[in-house]
Write a protein that holds these residues in place. Structure first.
Motif, PDB file in Angstrom:
ATOM      1  N   SER A   6       0.714  -1.410   0.002  1.00 41.93           N
ATOM      2  CA  SER A   6      -0.010   0.073   0.133  1.00 41.93           C
ATOM      3  C   SER A   6       1.041   1.348   0.006  1.00 41.93           C
ATOM      4  N   SER A   7       2.149   1.016   0.682  1.00 43.77           N
ATOM      5  CA  SER A   7       2.850   2.383   0.793  1.00 43.77           C
ATOM      6  C   SER A   7       3.344   2.541  -0.693  1.00 43.77           C
ATOM      7  N   GLU A  10      -0.472   3.510  -3.224  1.00 45.39           N
ATOM      8  CA  GLU A  10      -1.501   4.492  -2.713  1.00 45.39           C
ATOM      9  C   GLU A  10      -0.880   5.934  -3.657  1.00 45.39           C
ATOM     10  N   ASP A  14      -2.649   8.088  -6.874  1.00 43.40           N
ATOM     11  CA  ASP A  14      -2.868   9.312  -6.595  1.00 43.40           C
ATOM     12  C   ASP A  14      -2.448  10.106  -7.865  1.00 43.40           C
ATOM     13  N   TRP A 271       6.673  13.503   5.402  1.00 46.39           N
ATOM     14  CA  TRP A 271       5.389  13.713   4.701  1.00 46.39           C
ATOM     15  C   TRP A 271       4.345  12.809   5.661  1.00 46.39           C
ATOM     16  N   ASP A 272       2.955  13.441   5.561  1.00 49.94           N
ATOM     17  CA  ASP A 272       2.087  12.774   6.444  1.00 49.94           C
ATOM     18  C   ASP A 272       1.895  11.188   6.418  1.00 49.94           C
ATOM     19  N   SER A 273       2.141  10.405   5.172  1.00 54.76           N
ATOM     20  CA  SER A 273       1.644   9.319   5.068  1.00 54.76           C
ATOM     21  C   SER A 273       3.329   8.561   4.742  1.00 54.76           C
ATOM     22  N   ARG A 274       4.106   9.054   5.404  1.00 51.35           N
ATOM     23  CA  ARG A 274       5.718   8.434   5.253  1.00 51.35           C
ATOM     24  C   ARG A 274       5.510   7.256   6.354  1.00 51.35           C
TER      25      ARG A 274
END
Length: 282
Positions: A6-7, A10, A14, A271-274
């Motif tokens: 998923s990392s 995603e 996007d 970053w936020d999703s790191r």
């Protein structure tokens, strides 16, 4: 088990979603079957690229094989795969920097039992139908261009068209460019081509054994290994159309560059999703 973590999928989705052209619904009654969500089709196409197999094997109750082919062709016509590969290369160049001063080119032959465009008899496989991919890599070992042709085409004949892939970067090219090649390119024609293009060269001489780790060619060999070992659909060419063949290669290159980009930026940026751990991209 997902085809990609998923990392990785995603951020890939996007950017892919942002490139999908808008759909114009011109049905006169507005009562046709709703379109399958693009995310489902996208994940199915990625799964086919990574795992290989036919469209019917990846189809299920949510999406049919016909829809997979139709949406694939729709996105190819809209230039989504080409733009996706270009965006990830530009992102890597902006954040890390592409090394276009040191290039490597090499060919790789794969089977193409269904025939079609860019296929021919493979002289190393008893004349069976095959395809050759001439891969251009930069100094970090990332693919920046791929030219496909029949397996009976010699590597040296694809050299100039492979180097022309640098035109995607416009005029932002270094003044000094060196190209590393194996002994298959050791000919006067190759040297004349490189001199005409203004490129320095380092070609392994014929008849001499030079360890590959003593040259920069190991990076393009690694990309060829990533293509054939990391993506089941690139081991054997099953699609007959040239635009479809090119789209699968562009998507594979995008995944390779994005994976390296995330790995390089993990210790440098936040970053936020790191993810907490870097090994998720290895």
């Amino acid at each position: 088990m997902p085809a990609l973590p998923s990392s990785l999928i995603e951020p890939l989705w996007d950017q892919f979603e942002a490139l999908i052209p808008p759909v114009q619904d011109n049905h006169p009654l507005g009562c046709h079957r709703p379109r399958v969500p693009a995310r489902i089709v996208f994940e199915k196409l990625v799964a086919r690229l990574v795992l290989g197999g036919s469209y019917t094997k990846h189809a299920d109750h949510r999406v049919s094989a016909t829809t997979l082919r139709a949406r694939r062709d729709e996105w190819i016509t809209g230039g989504v795969f080409t733009a996706l590969e270009q965006h990830v290369l530009e992102a890597f160049d902006w954040l890390i920097g592409l090394d276009l001063e040191h290039l490597s080119v090499d060919g790789c032959c794969v089977k193409a039992p269904c025939g079609g465009d860019n296929t021919g008899p493979n002289p190393t496989d008893r004349g069976k139908s095959g395809q050759k991919r001439s891969v251009l890599t930069e100094g970090h070992g990332l693919p920046v261009g791929v030219v496909i042709a029949g397996a009976n085409r010699h590597d040296s004949r694809l050299l100039e068209s492979s180097l022309e892939c640098l035109s995607r970067f416009g005029f932002h090219l270094p003044e000094r460019i060196r190209v590393d090649l194996d002994a298959g390119y050791d000919s006067k024609k190759t040297r004349d081509t490189l001199d005409r293009l203004g490129c320095e060269h380092r070609i392994s001489p014929k008849g001499e054994f030079i360890k590959i780790n003593h040259t920069r060619r190991w990076k393009v060999e690694r990309v060829n290994s990533w293509h054939t070992r990391g993506f089941g659909l690139l081991q054997v060419v099953l699609d007959r159309s040239a635009p479809v063949q090119q789209a699968w290669i562009q998507l594979a290159n995008t995944i390779i560059v994005l994976k390296r980009l995330l790995k390089e930026t993990w210790p440098r940026f936040r970053w936020d999703s790191r993810p907490v751990k870097q090994y998720q991209w290895r």
